[in-house]
Enzyme design. Structure first.
Site, mmCIF file in Angstrom:
data_model
loop_
_atom_site.group_PDB
_atom_site.id
_atom_site.type_symbol
_atom_site.label_atom_id
_atom_site.label_comp_id
_atom_site.label_asym_id
_atom_site.label_seq_id
_atom_site.Cartn_x
_atom_site.Cartn_y
_atom_site.Cartn_z
ATOM 1 N N LYS A 68 0.812 -1.224 0.000
ATOM 2 C CA LYS A 68 0.000 0.000 0.000
ATOM 3 C C LYS A 68 0.849 1.279 0.000
ATOM 4 O O LYS A 68 0.464 2.272 -0.613
ATOM 5 C CB LYS A 68 -0.975 0.000 1.178
ATOM 6 C CG LYS A 68 -2.101 -1.028 1.003
ATOM 7 C CD LYS A 68 -3.129 -0.932 2.114
ATOM 8 C CE LYS A 68 -4.173 -2.019 1.952
ATOM 9 N NZ LYS A 68 -5.261 -1.893 2.930
ATOM 10 N N THR A 167 2.801 2.351 22.116
ATOM 11 C CA THR A 167 3.930 3.282 22.067
ATOM 12 C C THR A 167 3.369 4.687 21.876
ATOM 13 O O THR A 167 2.987 5.065 20.763
ATOM 14 C CB THR A 167 4.872 2.919 20.888
ATOM 15 O OG1 THR A 167 5.086 1.509 20.904
ATOM 16 C CG2 THR A 167 6.184 3.662 20.960
ATOM 17 N N LEU A 168 3.280 5.443 22.963
ATOM 18 C CA LEU A 168 2.600 6.743 22.920
ATOM 19 C C LEU A 168 3.216 7.675 21.877
ATOM 20 O O LEU A 168 2.502 8.388 21.163
ATOM 21 C CB LEU A 168 2.639 7.386 24.321
ATOM 22 C CG LEU A 168 2.078 8.801 24.425
ATOM 23 C CD1 LEU A 168 0.623 8.865 23.988
ATOM 24 C CD2 LEU A 168 2.220 9.319 25.864
ATOM 25 N N MET A 232 -11.160 -3.944 13.490
ATOM 26 C CA MET A 232 -10.936 -3.909 12.047
ATOM 27 C C MET A 232 -10.510 -5.269 11.485
ATOM 28 O O MET A 232 -10.505 -5.458 10.279
ATOM 29 C CB MET A 232 -9.927 -2.808 11.702
ATOM 30 C CG MET A 232 -10.565 -1.425 11.855
ATOM 31 S SD MET A 232 -9.429 -0.018 11.803
ATOM 32 C CE MET A 232 -8.775 -0.163 10.175
ATOM 33 N N TYR A 234 -11.063 -9.493 11.071
ATOM 34 C CA TYR A 234 -12.235 -10.355 10.921
ATOM 35 C C TYR A 234 -11.736 -11.779 10.687
ATOM 36 O O TYR A 234 -10.544 -12.015 10.475
ATOM 37 C CB TYR A 234 -13.115 -9.905 9.734
ATOM 38 C CG TYR A 234 -12.412 -10.043 8.411
ATOM 39 C CD1 TYR A 234 -11.607 -9.025 7.940
ATOM 40 C CD2 TYR A 234 -12.509 -11.222 7.668
ATOM 41 C CE1 TYR A 234 -10.924 -9.159 6.760
ATOM 42 C CE2 TYR A 234 -11.831 -11.361 6.478
ATOM 43 C CZ TYR A 234 -11.044 -10.326 6.018
ATOM 44 O OH TYR A 234 -10.356 -10.473 4.856
HETATM 45 P P1 ATR Z 1 -1.080 -1.808 10.514
HETATM 46 O O1 ATR Z 1 -0.646 -1.360 9.154
HETATM 47 O O2 ATR Z 1 -1.946 -3.041 10.525
HETATM 48 O O3 ATR Z 1 -1.680 -0.696 11.306
HETATM 49 P P2 ATR Z 1 1.419 -1.508 11.918
HETATM 50 O O4 ATR Z 1 1.703 -0.256 11.190
HETATM 51 O O5 ATR Z 1 2.527 -2.501 12.140
HETATM 52 O O6 ATR Z 1 0.260 -2.337 11.241
HETATM 53 O O7 ATR Z 1 0.798 -1.103 13.347
HETATM 54 C C1 ATR Z 1 0.449 -2.069 14.274
HETATM 55 C C2 ATR Z 1 -0.266 -1.390 15.433
HETATM 56 O O8 ATR Z 1 -0.705 -2.408 16.351
HETATM 57 C C3 ATR Z 1 0.608 -0.443 16.237
HETATM 58 O O9 ATR Z 1 -0.206 0.587 16.745
HETATM 59 C C4 ATR Z 1 1.115 -1.357 17.362
HETATM 60 O O10 ATR Z 1 1.506 -0.675 18.528
HETATM 61 P P3 ATR Z 1 3.021 -0.099 18.659
HETATM 62 O O11 ATR Z 1 3.048 1.151 17.838
HETATM 63 O O12 ATR Z 1 3.205 0.144 20.104
HETATM 64 O O13 ATR Z 1 3.926 -1.167 18.110
HETATM 65 C C5 ATR Z 1 -0.143 -2.148 17.638
HETATM 66 N N1 ATR Z 1 0.154 -3.438 18.304
HETATM 67 C C6 ATR Z 1 0.653 -4.558 17.738
HETATM 68 N N2 ATR Z 1 0.796 -5.533 18.672
HETATM 69 C C7 ATR Z 1 0.374 -5.009 19.858
HETATM 70 C C8 ATR Z 1 0.272 -5.510 21.193
HETATM 71 N N3 ATR Z 1 0.662 -6.771 21.484
HETATM 72 N N4 ATR Z 1 -0.213 -4.684 22.152
HETATM 73 C C9 ATR Z 1 -0.601 -3.429 21.849
HETATM 74 N N5 ATR Z 1 -0.539 -2.886 20.600
HETATM 75 C C10 ATR Z 1 -0.054 -3.664 19.623
#
Ligand code: ATR
Length: 286
Positions: A68, A167-168, A232, A234
């Site tokens: 994408k 991650t804030l 989001m 499914y």
């Molecule tokens: P996508 O394109 O599907 O959004 P991404 O860009 O890799 O995938 O983002 C994944 C998101 O899921 C992020 O917000 C990630 O949090 P971090 O920014 O802290 O990494 C969140 N995420 C993934 N695994 C997680 C977990 N075990 N607990 C909380 N948040 C999680």
């Protein structure tokens, strides 16, 4: 005459898009061919595939993981980007820019990118009867999936948006980036916090993290409640939805968003409007 479409991804064998678009075509009575297109995971391979597809007479393509962002770069350097694609930083729908073609631009230089993911979510939430106008909304996650839905939710008239992320700093950075990318979004409009610190009562809470893929569960505050919870993801058990269902919320997974984004792609390629509720029933009965 048959119109040709593809969905490009890696992997791609699992994609439901061909079945979905075949149902759309049957509903509106047009002939289409919609194929899964595997592509090596690199930008040069992706560019070669889409140029060959459109030069060979293809009408439209969907783009899925991991292309994408590559598709975004490709279109930015060629036929342009819609506002939703620009703000999402990602493209899920490719078509030819007709105005450029008319003015003599070669096909390969006229490939244009849109992003229908976020509007697909908004349309699905609306069809569920969940109120978006003036709603207090929380999104958990600050990756690509969250980024793609923020502008369409704000355009739908929500009153408040809180973006929470493990991650804030990623949530804070995303809001800063979006307020630069879009005139509709300003950084005062969106609050940020860590996922564990997200608390209070929201109308709608949306899980836009990729946690459903890992089998882990989100760490959520006991002080967090929502009337409606949307994941989001499914097609699998979703602990996020169970958590809120046990607390009395109405819930939905993201299958309707998948159909919704596909319907918007189909509409922009063919000009035909889809009865999404009807197609969803047909697909679920298959
Ligand atoms: P996508 O394109 O599907 O959004 P991404 O860009 O890799 O995938 O983002 C994944 C998101 O899921 C992020 O917000 C990630 O949090 P971090 O920014 O802290 O990494 C969140 N995420 C993934 N695994 C997680 C977990 N075990 N607990 C909380 N948040 C999680």
């Amino acid at each position: 005459m048959t119109q040709h479409f593809i969905v490009i991804g890696n992997p791609i064998a699992h994609s439901k898009s061909p079945e979905i678009h075949t149902q759309f075509a049957a509903q509106v009575g047009i002939n289409i061919s919609y194929q899964r297109q595997y592509c090596p995971d690199d930008a040069a391979g992706f560019t070669a595939v889409i140029e060959a597809f459109f030069q060979g007479g293809g009408v439209g393509a969907n783009v899925t993981v991991p292309f994408k962002q590559v598709a975004y770069d490709c279109c930015a350097a060629r036929g342009g980007l819609s506002e939703h694609a620009k703000v999402a930083g990602a493209v899920n729908t490719l078509l030819l820019n007709k105005a450029l073609l008319k003015s003599g631009t070669p096909i390969a230089e006229a490939i244009y990118g849109d992003n229908t993911d976020g509007q697909g979510l908004v349309n699905h939430i609306t069809s569920l009867g969940w109120p978006l106008k003036d709603a207090r909304v929380a999104i958990i996650g600050a990756g690509g999936a969250a980024r793609g839905v923020i502008l369409p939710l704000i355009e739908a008239g929500i009153a408040e948006l809180t973006l929470a992320n493990r991650t804030l700093s990623k949530a804070i950075n995303l809001v800063a980036e979006l307020s630069v990318a879009s005139e509709t979004i300003n950084d005062q409009q969106i609050k940020t916090c860590s996922t564990e610190a997200l608390s209070g009562d929201f109308d709608i809470i949306i899980n836009a993290t990729s946690i459903g893929l890992s089998g882990d569960t989100l760490l959520l505050s006991d002080e967090l409640s929502g009337h409606y919870a949307y994941d989001m993801m499914y097609g699998r058990e979703l602990p996020f939805l169970q958590h809120f269902a046990e607390r009395g919320a109405q819930t939905s997974d993201g299958y309707g968003m998948l159909i919704g984004q596909a319907a918007l792609s189909f509409e922009c390629w063919t000009g035909h409007t889809i009865d999404v509720v009807k197609v969803t029933k047909t697909l679920q009965a298959l």
